[in-house]
Design a protein around this motif. Structure first.
Motif, short mmCIF file in Angstrom:
data_model
loop_
_atom_site.label_atom_id
_atom_site.label_comp_id
_atom_site.label_asym_id
_atom_site.label_seq_id
_atom_site.Cartn_x
_atom_site.Cartn_y
_atom_site.Cartn_z
N ASN A 109 0.82 -1.21 0.00
CA ASN A 109 0.00 0.00 0.00
C ASN A 109 0.86 1.26 0.00
O ASN A 109 0.45 2.30 -0.52
CB ASN A 109 -0.93 0.02 1.22
N LEU A 110 2.07 1.17 0.54
CA LEU A 110 2.99 2.31 0.54
C LEU A 110 3.83 2.34 -0.72
O LEU A 110 3.97 3.39 -1.36
CB LEU A 110 3.90 2.24 1.78
N SER A 111 4.40 1.19 -1.08
CA SER A 111 5.31 1.19 -2.23
C SER A 111 4.57 1.45 -3.54
O SER A 111 5.08 2.15 -4.42
CB SER A 111 6.08 -0.13 -2.31
N PHE A 112 3.33 0.94 -3.68
CA PHE A 112 2.58 1.17 -4.91
C PHE A 112 2.30 2.67 -5.09
O PHE A 112 2.53 3.24 -6.16
CB PHE A 112 1.27 0.38 -4.89
N HIS A 113 1.81 3.32 -4.05
CA HIS A 113 1.46 4.73 -4.15
C HIS A 113 2.69 5.62 -4.32
O HIS A 113 2.57 6.75 -4.81
CB HIS A 113 0.66 5.17 -2.92
N SER A 114 3.86 5.12 -3.95
CA SER A 114 5.07 5.95 -4.09
C SER A 114 5.37 6.26 -5.55
O SER A 114 6.06 7.24 -5.84
CB SER A 114 6.27 5.24 -3.44
N TYR A 115 4.86 5.46 -6.47
CA TYR A 115 5.14 5.69 -7.89
C TYR A 115 4.40 6.90 -8.45
O TYR A 115 4.73 7.36 -9.55
CB TYR A 115 4.82 4.43 -8.70
N TYR A 116 3.46 7.44 -7.70
CA TYR A 116 2.75 8.62 -8.17
C TYR A 116 3.35 9.93 -7.64
O TYR A 116 2.77 10.99 -7.85
CB TYR A 116 1.27 8.53 -7.76
N LYS A 117 4.50 9.84 -6.98
CA LYS A 117 5.03 11.01 -6.28
C LYS A 117 6.26 11.62 -6.94
O LYS A 117 6.92 12.47 -6.34
CB LYS A 117 5.34 10.65 -4.83
N ALA A 118 6.60 11.20 -8.15
CA ALA A 118 7.71 11.82 -8.87
C ALA A 118 7.29 12.06 -10.31
O ALA A 118 6.71 11.17 -10.94
CB ALA A 118 8.96 10.93 -8.82
N PRO A 119 7.56 13.22 -10.86
CA PRO A 119 7.15 13.50 -12.24
C PRO A 119 7.97 12.76 -13.29
O PRO A 119 7.56 12.66 -14.44
CB PRO A 119 7.35 15.02 -12.35
N TYR A 120 9.14 12.25 -12.89
CA TYR A 120 9.99 11.52 -13.82
C TYR A 120 10.37 10.17 -13.20
O TYR A 120 10.69 10.09 -12.01
CB TYR A 120 11.26 12.32 -14.15
N LEU A 121 10.34 9.13 -14.03
CA LEU A 121 10.65 7.78 -13.56
C LEU A 121 11.72 7.17 -14.44
O LEU A 121 11.59 7.14 -15.67
CB LEU A 121 9.38 6.91 -13.59
N VAL A 122 12.78 6.65 -13.82
CA VAL A 122 13.87 5.97 -14.51
C VAL A 122 13.88 4.52 -14.05
O VAL A 122 13.81 4.24 -12.86
CB VAL A 122 15.23 6.64 -14.22
N ILE A 123 13.96 3.59 -15.02
CA ILE A 123 13.96 2.16 -14.69
C ILE A 123 15.06 1.44 -15.47
O ILE A 123 15.80 2.06 -16.24
CB ILE A 123 12.57 1.53 -14.93
#
Length: 347
Positions: A109-123
């Motif tokens: 519930n914490l880690s999933f929602h963390s993906y909505y908190k940065a405008p840029y994502l690097v993988i």
């Protein structure tokens, strides 16, 4: 550019190694790089970036962050403080996701929602990109994994009195290793060992994890395997280079490194499909790969033992293919993404 990397601790054996290599590259390129860590946290790496510590030993807060151009969060536990610091004007927030935590860790519930908190994502891989896109709707930008320049084929395995089969094991306590399917790995290695008792079977583990793990110590005390705890890259490179066959059993990883490192050091790879390892693994061309449901890992290892020509062919191709996976390519791609993000917000 000024970078801030929140990294809770720097223990050897984890994904933090990639963060260290990239921060060192950025420093060498003339960037101003700060790593912020928890109070009293451990650093086991040679870090050229500036290191500061937060006020708490439990969590970072936005007030701990210096002013910078870019804040680079990574593991989900670094995201909230980076997000708040960015909202407070301390830098553009970029999430560098080294793994997709909700798949294999608690606190989804914490880690999933963390993906909505940065405008840029690097993988790290196409597999990880597709997975995150499917589950969140976000499309991350890929920077490829790499083999550290410390790893190379030392050409010493011809001195082995018998074939050596090696694998990395990690501390099972705590529930963080189920995705590596370590019980399956040991079961399959034991099947091979029962058929070929005169071969040498090596288990490799980070020394700090071995010291904490009663389970791993019990495995060593049983004396079924040779146990090694390399203290640095040079010792690990020696073990890879001695190995005729290297084995991995992970069933889920965004971009697993040990198989690629072993390839660079000239070992033939027998592996299980983990998603991210399809970036560099090509079945029957540079490795033998099976799906977990096929239950074929032991038979693939035995095939490599019984067929020296195939073993040498796969090892040679794997070493050749590994040459493209360089730190310079990876770190340069990361640097370019950051520059583009800065330009994007300044338009």
């Amino acid at each position: 550019m000024k970078f801030t990397f929140p990294i809770l601790s720097l223990n050897k054996g984890g994904a933090q190694r990639m963060l260290v290599d990239i921060t060192n590259y950025l420093v060498d390129r003339g960037h101003d790089v700060t790593i912020i860590m928890l109070k009293n946290s451990i650093n086991e790496y040679n870090v050229r970036a500036r290191i500061i510590h937060g006020k708490s030993a439990e969590r970072l807060s936005a007030s701990d962050y210096p002013k910078s151009d870019i804040i680079v969060s990574n593991f989900f536990t670094t995201v909230e403080s980076a997000h708040q610091a960015s909202l407070n004007g301390k830098g553009l927030h970029i999430r560098f996701s080294l793994c997709y935590e909700p798949i294999f860790l608690p606190d989804q519930n914490l880690s999933f929602h963390s993906y909505y908190k940065a405008p840029y994502l690097v993988i790290l891989s196409k597999y990880q990109q597709k997975l995150i896109s499917l589950l969140t709707g976000l499309t991350g930008q890929i920077i490829p994994i790499y083999v550290n320049p410390n790893f190379k084929n030392l050409k010493v395995r011809h001195h082995n009195p018998t074939l050596q089969i090696s694998a990395i094991v990690r501390m099972p306590e705590g529930g963080w290793t189920w995705h590596r399917d370590q019980d399956y790995l040991l079961q399959q290695l034991n099947l091979v060992k029962n058929r070929y008792p005169n071969l040498q079977f090596n288990l490799i583990c980070p020394p700090n994890e071995f010291a904490k793990s009663q389970i791993l110590q019990n495995i060593k005390n049983a004396k079924s395997f040779r146990f090694f705890t390399p203290a640095n890259d040079q010792e690990l490179c020696q073990l890879y280079s001695q190995s005729d066959i290297f084995v991995t059993s992970s069933i889920y990883e965004a971009a697993p490194l040990p198989g690629l490192e072993a390839m660079r050091c000239g070992a033939a790879l027998a592996t299980v499909y983990a998603g991210g390892n399809t970036e560099y693994c090509n079945h029957e061309s540079n490795c033998l790969m099976s799906y977990r449901h096929q239950n074929r890992l032991a038979s693939d290892i035995m095939r490599l033992i019984d067929n020296p020509a195939l073993r040498i062919k796969l090892a040679s191709q794997g070493e050749l293919d590994s040459q493209q996976w360089t730190l310079q390519r990876t770190a340069s791609a990361f640097e370019q993404i950051c520059k583009a993000a800065i330009c994007d917000i300044s338009i």
